[in-house]
Write an enzyme that holds these catalytic residues in place. Structure first.
Site, PDB file in Angstrom:
ATOM      1  N   ARG A  16      88.293-114.771 -13.937  1.00  0.00           N
ATOM      2  CA  ARG A  16      88.117-114.239 -15.291  1.00  0.00           C
ATOM      3  C   ARG A  16      89.245-113.271 -15.612  1.00  0.00           C
ATOM      4  NH1 ARG A  16      83.663-110.682 -15.244  1.00  0.00           N
ATOM      5  NH2 ARG A  16      83.007-111.064 -13.102  1.00  0.00           N
ATOM      6  N   SER A  38      84.211-114.291  -6.861  1.00  0.00           N
ATOM      7  CA  SER A  38      83.036-113.808  -6.158  1.00  0.00           C
ATOM      8  C   SER A  38      81.850-114.745  -6.383  1.00  0.00           C
ATOM      9  CB  SER A  38      82.731-112.395  -6.654  1.00  0.00           C
ATOM     10  OG  SER A  38      81.492-111.976  -6.226  1.00  0.00           O
ATOM     11  N   SER A 143      94.370 -98.343 -12.563  1.00  0.00           N
ATOM     12  CA  SER A 143      93.899 -98.172 -13.944  1.00  0.00           C
ATOM     13  C   SER A 143      94.383 -96.828 -14.468  1.00  0.00           C
ATOM     14  CB  SER A 143      92.368 -98.201 -13.968  1.00  0.00           C
ATOM     15  OG  SER A 143      91.881 -97.723 -15.202  1.00  0.00           O
ATOM     16  N   TYR A 156      84.607 -95.161 -10.160  1.00  0.00           N
ATOM     17  CA  TYR A 156      85.724 -96.048 -10.522  1.00  0.00           C
ATOM     18  C   TYR A 156      87.058 -95.288 -10.451  1.00  0.00           C
ATOM     19  CZ  TYR A 156      88.291 -99.480 -13.395  1.00  0.00           C
ATOM     20  OH  TYR A 156      89.186-100.401 -13.867  1.00  0.00           O
ATOM     21  N   LYS A 160      90.271 -96.084  -8.070  1.00  0.00           N
ATOM     22  CA  LYS A 160      91.577 -96.446  -8.640  1.00  0.00           C
ATOM     23  C   LYS A 160      92.660 -95.429  -8.264  1.00  0.00           C
ATOM     24  CE  LYS A 160      90.269-100.275 -10.526  1.00  0.00           C
ATOM     25  NZ  LYS A 160      90.826-101.553 -10.045  1.00  0.00           N
ATOM     26  N   ILE A 189      92.370-103.168 -21.872  1.00  0.00           N
ATOM     27  CA  ILE A 189      92.746-104.586 -21.930  1.00  0.00           C
ATOM     28  C   ILE A 189      91.562-105.383 -22.441  1.00  0.00           C
ATOM     29  CG2 ILE A 189      93.679-106.550 -20.625  1.00  0.00           C
ATOM     30  CD1 ILE A 189      95.478-103.945 -20.738  1.00  0.00           C
TER      31      ILE A 189
HETATM   32  P1  NAP Z   1      86.639-108.919 -14.973  1.00  0.00           P
HETATM   33  O1  NAP Z   1      86.880-109.722 -16.199  1.00  0.00           O
HETATM   34  O2  NAP Z   1      85.314-108.264 -14.781  1.00  0.00           O
HETATM   35  O3  NAP Z   1      86.995-109.834 -13.689  1.00  0.00           O
HETATM   36  C1  NAP Z   1      86.849-109.343 -12.383  1.00  0.00           C
HETATM   37  C2  NAP Z   1      87.245-110.393 -11.384  1.00  0.00           C
HETATM   38  O4  NAP Z   1      87.039-109.860 -10.072  1.00  0.00           O
HETATM   39  C3  NAP Z   1      86.425-111.663 -11.473  1.00  0.00           C
HETATM   40  O5  NAP Z   1      87.239-112.766 -11.194  1.00  0.00           O
HETATM   41  C4  NAP Z   1      85.390-111.461 -10.368  1.00  0.00           C
HETATM   42  O6  NAP Z   1      84.878-112.677  -9.827  1.00  0.00           O
HETATM   43  C5  NAP Z   1      86.215-110.757  -9.328  1.00  0.00           C
HETATM   44  N1  NAP Z   1      85.404-110.017  -8.360  1.00  0.00           N
HETATM   45  C6  NAP Z   1      84.443-109.092  -8.591  1.00  0.00           C
HETATM   46  N2  NAP Z   1      83.938-108.657  -7.427  1.00  0.00           N
HETATM   47  C7  NAP Z   1      84.585-109.325  -6.434  1.00  0.00           C
HETATM   48  C8  NAP Z   1      84.517-109.334  -5.024  1.00  0.00           C
HETATM   49  N3  NAP Z   1      83.654-108.543  -4.367  1.00  0.00           N
HETATM   50  N4  NAP Z   1      85.321-110.162  -4.327  1.00  0.00           N
HETATM   51  C9  NAP Z   1      86.201-110.972  -4.961  1.00  0.00           C
HETATM   52  N5  NAP Z   1      86.314-111.009  -6.299  1.00  0.00           N
HETATM   53  C10 NAP Z   1      85.522-110.205  -7.027  1.00  0.00           C
HETATM   54  O7  NAP Z   1      87.717-107.705 -14.862  1.00  0.00           O
HETATM   55  P2  NAP Z   1      89.137-107.513 -15.573  1.00  0.00           P
HETATM   56  O8  NAP Z   1      88.915-106.768 -16.827  1.00  0.00           O
HETATM   57  O9  NAP Z   1      89.890-108.788 -15.599  1.00  0.00           O
HETATM   58  O10 NAP Z   1      89.820-106.496 -14.523  1.00  0.00           O
HETATM   59  C11 NAP Z   1      90.619-106.927 -13.425  1.00  0.00           C
HETATM   60  C12 NAP Z   1      91.154-105.693 -12.694  1.00  0.00           C
HETATM   61  O11 NAP Z   1      91.859-104.856 -13.602  1.00  0.00           O
HETATM   62  C13 NAP Z   1      90.047-104.830 -12.083  1.00  0.00           C
HETATM   63  O12 NAP Z   1      90.472-104.301 -10.859  1.00  0.00           O
HETATM   64  C14 NAP Z   1      89.890-103.722 -13.108  1.00  0.00           C
HETATM   65  O13 NAP Z   1      89.379-102.545 -12.532  1.00  0.00           O
HETATM   66  C15 NAP Z   1      91.329-103.548 -13.584  1.00  0.00           C
HETATM   67  N6  NAP Z   1      91.429-102.939 -14.911  1.00  0.00           N
HETATM   68  C16 NAP Z   1      90.889-103.532 -16.014  1.00  0.00           C
HETATM   69  C17 NAP Z   1      91.009-102.925 -17.265  1.00  0.00           C
HETATM   70  C18 NAP Z   1      90.449-103.534 -18.543  1.00  0.00           C
HETATM   71  O14 NAP Z   1      90.527-102.873 -19.594  1.00  0.00           O
HETATM   72  N7  NAP Z   1      89.922-104.741 -18.537  1.00  0.00           N
HETATM   73  C19 NAP Z   1      91.685-101.708 -17.353  1.00  0.00           C
HETATM   74  C20 NAP Z   1      92.222-101.132 -16.212  1.00  0.00           C
HETATM   75  C21 NAP Z   1      92.096-101.765 -14.995  1.00  0.00           C
HETATM   76  P3  NAP Z   1      83.543-113.374 -10.441  1.00  0.00           P
HETATM   77  O15 NAP Z   1      83.948-113.900 -11.795  1.00  0.00           O
HETATM   78  O16 NAP Z   1      83.200-114.443  -9.486  1.00  0.00           O
HETATM   79  O17 NAP Z   1      82.521-112.276 -10.538  1.00  0.00           O
END
Ligand code: NAP
Length: 248
Positions: A16, A38, A143, A156, A160, A189
């Site tokens: 995702r 996951s 982050s 969190y 981070k 994001i």
């Molecule tokens: P997301 O849409 O919630 O996707 C998270 C991904 O991580 C999914 O593919 C999920 O797999 C996988 N995952 C969760 N737990 C896991 C585990 N124990 N082992 C392996 N995979 C696991 O998140 P996102 O928004 O794309 O964020 C990605 C990264 O960027 C994260 O580290 C987040 O903290 C960081 N980030 C995001 C933002 C933002 O605004 N979105 C901002 C700053 C930093 P499943 O689909 O199978 O659950």
């Protein structure tokens, strides 16, 4: 010439959001991509198909990044399937937000294990291969919250911020072996996760960003592409804010 032609990348949590964006940009740039999920099996298999159609080798692995044993097994499997590992992107992450007063021990521990211990697990697992190659690029998805802190996200933010300390230490430890380690600090994001939020609140966030928009997974993927490719051959130990100017 594609920037990642023939390189092998592992991207954790690519079923995702940002991870999917990274896997696509890497494949478009010629990388063979091993990625994890996951529980989202159907989207992971759909992505595997989409990437393979680009003419690169791609494979989805169900692997819990928080588990030391599963990370070791994943790397063994990827080495068998792909024959090497040039790039590791530690992207998998979760949130379990709450005010400290209401945060359970379990919600603290699971966020630290999935976001931070996973980085230890995966980096340790790829280290031997990268040492032998005398080359490698490790990218950790931190982050802005890890840089600045955020009320309601102590778990969190700690995970981070911990990733940033880990990143800089690995850069110091492995620099002499030509293994680079950098972190990216995304701002707001827009992914499926944020689609569920109230539009008025989201618009308020967009208005507060100097570039006046939320970021896309591609914005983050392009920063990853720089760190993954030889374009950043002399860059290590850095944290790049990709946040539309949010922290400026
Ligand atoms: P997301 O849409 O919630 O996707 C998270 C991904 O991580 C999914 O593919 C999920 O797999 C996988 N995952 C969760 N737990 C896991 C585990 N124990 N082992 C392996 N995979 C696991 O998140 P996102 O928004 O794309 O964020 C990605 C990264 O960027 C994260 O580290 C987040 O903290 C960081 N980030 C995001 C933002 C933002 O605004 N979105 C901002 C700053 C930093 P499943 O689909 O199978 O659950």
């Amino acid at each position: 010439m594609k920037l990642l032609e023939g390189k092998v990348a592992i991207v954790t949590g690519a079923s995702r959001g940002i991870g999917t964006g990274i896997a696509k940009v890497f494949a478009e740039q010629g990388a063979n991509v091993a990625f994890t999920y996951s529980s989202s099996e159907a989207p992971a298999l759909a992505l595997e198909k989409e990437l393979n159609a680009l003419g690169v080798k791609a494979k989805a692995y169900k692997s819990n990044a928080a588990s030391f044993e599963e990370a070791e097994k994943l790397v063994t499997d990827v080495l068998q399937d792909f024959g090497g590992i040039d790039i590791l992107v530690n992207n998998a992450g979760i949130t379990k937000d709450n005010l400290l007063m209401r945060m359970s021990e379990n919600d603290f521990d699971s966020v630290i294990e999935i976001n931070l211990k996973s980085v230890f697990n995966m980096t340790k697992a790829v280290q031997r291969t990268m040492l032998k190659q005398r080359k490698g690029s490790i990218i950790n998805m931190s982050s802005v919250v890890g840089v600045k802190g955020n009320a309601g996200q102590t778990n969190y933010a700690a995970s981070k911020a911990g990733m940033i300390g880990f990143t800089k230490s690995v850069a110091l430890e492995l620099g002499s072996r030509n293994i680079r380690c950098n972190a990216i600090a995304p701002g707001f994001i827009e992914t499926e996760m944020t689609e569920k939020l109230d539009e008025k609140t989201v618009q308020g966030w967009r208005d507060g960003i100097p570039l006046k928009r939320g970021g896309s997974p591609e914005d983050i993927a392009n920063a990853c592409l720089f760190f993954a490719s030889d374009m950043s051959d002399y860059v290590t130990g850095q944290v790049l804010n990709v946040d539309g100017g949010m922290l400026t």
